[in-house]
Motif scaffolding. Structure first.
Motif, PDB file in Angstrom:
ATOM      1  N   ILE A 149     100.095 104.903 126.479  1.00 23.33           N
ATOM      2  CA  ILE A 149      99.868 105.214 127.898  1.00 23.33           C
ATOM      3  C   ILE A 149      99.667 103.916 128.670  1.00 23.33           C
ATOM      4  CG2 ILE A 149      97.402 105.762 127.449  1.00 23.33           C
ATOM      5  CD1 ILE A 149      97.792 107.790 129.874  1.00 23.33           C
ATOM      6  N   ILE A 150     100.454 103.782 129.736  1.00 24.89           N
ATOM      7  CA  ILE A 150     100.445 102.567 130.557  1.00 24.89           C
ATOM      8  C   ILE A 150     100.494 102.986 132.024  1.00 24.89           C
ATOM      9  CG2 ILE A 150     101.722 100.472 131.175  1.00 24.89           C
ATOM     10  CD1 ILE A 150     103.023 100.556 128.380  1.00 24.89           C
ATOM     11  N   PRO A 151      99.599 102.451 132.840  1.00 22.65           N
ATOM     12  CA  PRO A 151      99.736 102.695 134.278  1.00 22.65           C
ATOM     13  C   PRO A 151     100.704 101.663 134.853  1.00 22.65           C
ATOM     14  CG  PRO A 151      97.490 101.992 133.696  1.00 22.65           C
ATOM     15  CD  PRO A 151      98.387 101.647 132.551  1.00 22.65           C
ATOM     16  N   ASN A 152     101.578 102.100 135.713  1.00 24.11           N
ATOM     17  CA  ASN A 152     102.503 101.172 136.360  1.00 24.11           C
ATOM     18  C   ASN A 152     102.654 101.541 137.823  1.00 24.11           C
ATOM     19  OD1 ASN A 152     104.150  98.890 136.296  1.00 24.11           O
ATOM     20  ND2 ASN A 152     106.000 100.145 136.126  1.00 24.11           N
ATOM     21  N   ARG A 171     112.393 103.308 124.378  1.00 25.43           N
ATOM     22  CA  ARG A 171     113.462 103.261 123.387  1.00 25.43           C
ATOM     23  C   ARG A 171     112.944 102.841 122.015  1.00 25.43           C
ATOM     24  NH1 ARG A 171     116.600  99.916 125.865  1.00 25.43           N
ATOM     25  NH2 ARG A 171     117.607 101.554 127.103  1.00 25.43           N
ATOM     26  N   LYS A 172     111.988 101.921 122.008  1.00 29.24           N
ATOM     27  CA  LYS A 172     111.454 101.398 120.749  1.00 29.24           C
ATOM     28  C   LYS A 172     110.498 102.369 120.068  1.00 29.24           C
ATOM     29  CE  LYS A 172     112.613  96.881 120.055  1.00 29.24           C
ATOM     30  NZ  LYS A 172     112.969  96.283 118.769  1.00 29.24           N
ATOM     31  N   ASN A 173     110.105 103.459 120.779  1.00 31.89           N
ATOM     32  CA  ASN A 173     109.098 104.374 120.242  1.00 31.89           C
ATOM     33  C   ASN A 173     109.581 105.821 120.251  1.00 31.89           C
ATOM     34  OD1 ASN A 173     106.373 102.788 119.836  1.00 31.89           O
ATOM     35  ND2 ASN A 173     107.258 102.018 121.743  1.00 31.89           N
ATOM     36  N   PRO A 174     110.708 106.082 119.574  1.00 33.09           N
ATOM     37  CA  PRO A 174     111.290 107.427 119.672  1.00 33.09           C
ATOM     38  C   PRO A 174     110.381 108.507 119.082  1.00 33.09           C
ATOM     39  CG  PRO A 174     112.388 106.168 117.956  1.00 33.09           C
ATOM     40  CD  PRO A 174     111.506 105.198 118.694  1.00 33.09           C
ATOM     41  N   GLY A 175     109.432 108.108 118.247  1.00 33.52           N
ATOM     42  CA  GLY A 175     108.561 109.107 117.623  1.00 33.52           C
ATOM     43  C   GLY A 175     107.285 109.391 118.395  1.00 33.52           C
ATOM     44  N   SER A 176     107.011 108.630 119.450  1.00 33.31           N
ATOM     45  CA  SER A 176     105.755 108.818 120.194  1.00 33.31           C
ATOM     46  C   SER A 176     106.030 109.187 121.642  1.00 33.31           C
ATOM     47  CB  SER A 176     104.942 107.514 120.259  1.00 33.31           C
ATOM     48  OG  SER A 176     104.977 106.809 119.079  1.00 33.31           O
ATOM     49  N   VAL A 177     105.097 109.889 122.221  1.00 34.01           N
ATOM     50  CA  VAL A 177     105.167 110.145 123.656  1.00 34.01           C
ATOM     51  C   VAL A 177     104.681 108.891 124.394  1.00 34.01           C
ATOM     52  CG1 VAL A 177     104.328 111.562 125.554  1.00 34.01           C
ATOM     53  CG2 VAL A 177     104.856 112.615 123.351  1.00 34.01           C
ATOM     54  N   VAL A 178     105.482 108.436 125.356  1.00 31.60           N
ATOM     55  CA  VAL A 178     105.128 107.290 126.187  1.00 31.60           C
ATOM     56  C   VAL A 178     104.809 107.817 127.583  1.00 31.60           C
ATOM     57  CG1 VAL A 178     105.927 105.114 127.191  1.00 31.60           C
ATOM     58  CG2 VAL A 178     106.608 105.752 124.844  1.00 31.60           C
ATOM     59  N   ILE A 179     103.525 107.735 127.955  1.00 32.28           N
ATOM     60  CA  ILE A 179     103.102 108.234 129.270  1.00 32.28           C
ATOM     61  C   ILE A 179     103.011 107.061 130.239  1.00 32.28           C
ATOM     62  CG2 ILE A 179     101.262 109.397 130.561  1.00 32.28           C
ATOM     63  CD1 ILE A 179     100.438 110.789 127.971  1.00 32.28           C
ATOM     64  N   ILE A 180     103.715 107.167 131.347  1.00 33.67           N
ATOM     65  CA  ILE A 180     103.608 106.160 132.399  1.00 33.67           C
ATOM     66  C   ILE A 180     102.857 106.803 133.571  1.00 33.67           C
ATOM     67  CG2 ILE A 180     104.824 104.502 133.857  1.00 33.67           C
ATOM     68  CD1 ILE A 180     105.200 104.035 130.828  1.00 33.67           C
TER      69      ILE A 180
END
Lengths: 352, 352
Positions: A149-152, A171-180
């Protein structure tokens, strides 16, 4: 401490929001509110929705608002979730996507609610250290993880991460949810919403509280692949069927219709931010490059807690975080031009 | 099912609220809404609060509303918590007071959201079996437990448990939190709020959705010892700082001021309930004795799913729960006299 509290509750260190004082009138530059009111069309729509129908529950699926937001972003309704402010959506997302034993990643300097969510839902986490300029080293997010999780732009620094780098992280983390967490994206950054079709693991969270001047109405939304939206929906429907009131539904729809008003207030805030940043630099302040509706500042001559206290005495509220690496800074929301002129005048005199 | 869902999310069986259809106009007797609008004073107060100030966050502590509710019940502000509907308060309370390994108790026939909360927060539970008449055997709650939750009147039966027996349950369980979910208490039952001074472990949860006609506004509240309120507050502040909008705060305050209006609509609903119950009994229905704004009915001659379907075809929505022991029943909200006359007429013809 009470014998009746659950273990979870005993171990909590709750988030502390900026103060909303009732004792006197302040220039409020402490909670990143928009200095301009919402579009008059929004207020009209809410007043219209304030009818006898308020005796009826709202649509628990918020279909009409989700359709409006979907159209706005060129998505499908199934790719949109709406909730009672973006903090609620973050909480639901922690529950929906993160598991206790698999540490998630977020920046060491970031929205201070993330470690609180991690604590209440018993999620382990590792922090990725920002560099000296508060930039996010994207490689830090290429390690094994249970979610990101990253705030942008980031909070409380205001620093923006190029949207292309967000795509790299997804793209580098296809197995994890990336929350922006894009609470502040409308003030000069580019949203990662354009990548939603490319990455099934990308979830964007936005809010009407800042750029659309509706902090008091409570409305946040999430955009992403429909599997992710379904996941949040399962959590919400196991927590509270009706999280968004009829009034919030009505006002929020209208907020997406008055695009001219939205662009104009956004433009004014960005202009004010740039002007104020220059003035502060000329006074010797370090001002972190911001794409948010706030700036993060520090002065070599005066300690931040002292400035915070003196500003408060003069009727100006800003935010100070007593945390490692950022305790020398103040976070200052961008108010109206008149408010910022008073702020500049007062802070200038405090330096003398 | 998605690879991105947490284990928690994968195992959920979310609650399903009654439908809020948009396809045509129904007589809605399916979600226990109040047939009468809220007090005009409430609508005025909301419209007044719908001002440019909506750009500002609401008071996260909801102090003014909590003071109003405290005065109404002769309590202290520290004994009152307010939230975004009583379902949210129930969720927070499960988190604040119940631990995974220590099974909690609730009736086998009850609000079907309780097992969902237990599931999402990983709380074990045991059910206490109601007798043949759907009465709650209080002795069932004298066994070891990690917490107790009972709706009074119960849902979906409408059956009321004498408030003195609530006191007995609280007294017998000094080590556990006893939550009484009083969503329907204003329709003829007596609230356990009078025991708050006697029992540190007693938490009362109420809502403005039913007796105060504000389901669309989203406002629930909890009353109890200040240690319990602090516990819920810790959870809320680790979940979402601002759960109640400025509009809900304003409308809710006014709802507690117009007492005459409140008493009058309540009286009308109770009268209608008694009249409709008698009519249904004369048609051969079994009608569970109700102190709620709904009745729980069953007919020896026609299966409930059939009645449910035929009523729907005739434009009348009621609720059917396909669950053990109650699948023979329908839950029918008490609408206006006109609506209930149509309902009686239609259901009478369906029996022929």
């Amino acid at each position: 401490m009470s014998i009746y509290w659950s273990e979870r509750t005993r171990n909590l260190e709750p988030y502390v929001p900026g103060e909303q004082p009732r004792d006197r009138k302040y220039i409020k530059l402490n909670t990143n509110e928009n200095p301009y009111p919402p579009s008059p069309m929004v207020l009209d729509a809410i007043r219209k929705a304030c009818s006898e129908d308020i005796r009826i529950y709202p649509d628990p699926d918020c279909d009409s608002l989700r359709e409006t937001i979907a159209r706005y972003y060129n998505l499908k309704k199934e790719q949109v979730f709406v909730g009672n402010g973006s903090d609620e959506l973050l909480a639901f997302s922690f529950m929906a996507f993160f598991d206790p034993c698999n540490p998630i990643l977020f920046p060491d300097i970031t929205y201070s609610f993330y470690p609180v969510y991690a604590s209440i839902f018993n999620i382990n986490y590792k922090v990725v250290e920002l560099d000296e300029e508060f930039s996010i080293p994207v490689e830090g997010f290429f390690q094994e993880n249970g979610g990101i999780i990253i705030p942008n732009p980031n909070a409380p620094t205001g620093k923006y991460l190029d949207v292309g780098l967000i795509a790299r992280i997804a793209r580098k983390n296809p197995g994890s949810v990336v929350i922006i967490d894009e609470a502040y994206i409308d003030f000069g950054g580019e949203s990662a919403v354009k990548y939603i079709g490319d990455f099934k693991n990308l979830l964007i969270i936005q809010t009407l509280s800042k750029s659309r001047s509706l902090a008091g109405l409570r409305l946040g939304y999430a955009l992403g692949h429909e599997d992710l939206i379904q996941g949040i929906n399962r959590v919400k429907n196991s927590f509270n069927s009706y999280t968004v009131s009829r009034l919030a539904l009505a006002g929020a729809e209208e907020a997406f219709r008055d695009e001219d008003y939205f662009r104009e207030t956004r433009r004014r805030i960005i202009e004010t931010r740039e002007r104020v940043s220059l003035s502060l630099k000329s006074m010797g302040f370090k001002v972190v490059d911001s794409k948010a509706n706030f700036i993060f500042i520090s002065h070599p001559g005066v300690k931040s807690p002292v400035l915070f206290k003196r500003l408060r005495e003069k009727g100006i509220l800003v935010r100070h975080f007593d945390k490692p690496r950022i305790s020398d800074y103040l976070r200052v929301s961008i108010g109206s031009d008149e408010e910022m002129d008073v702020f500049l005048d007062v802070i200038g005199k405090l330096l003398v």
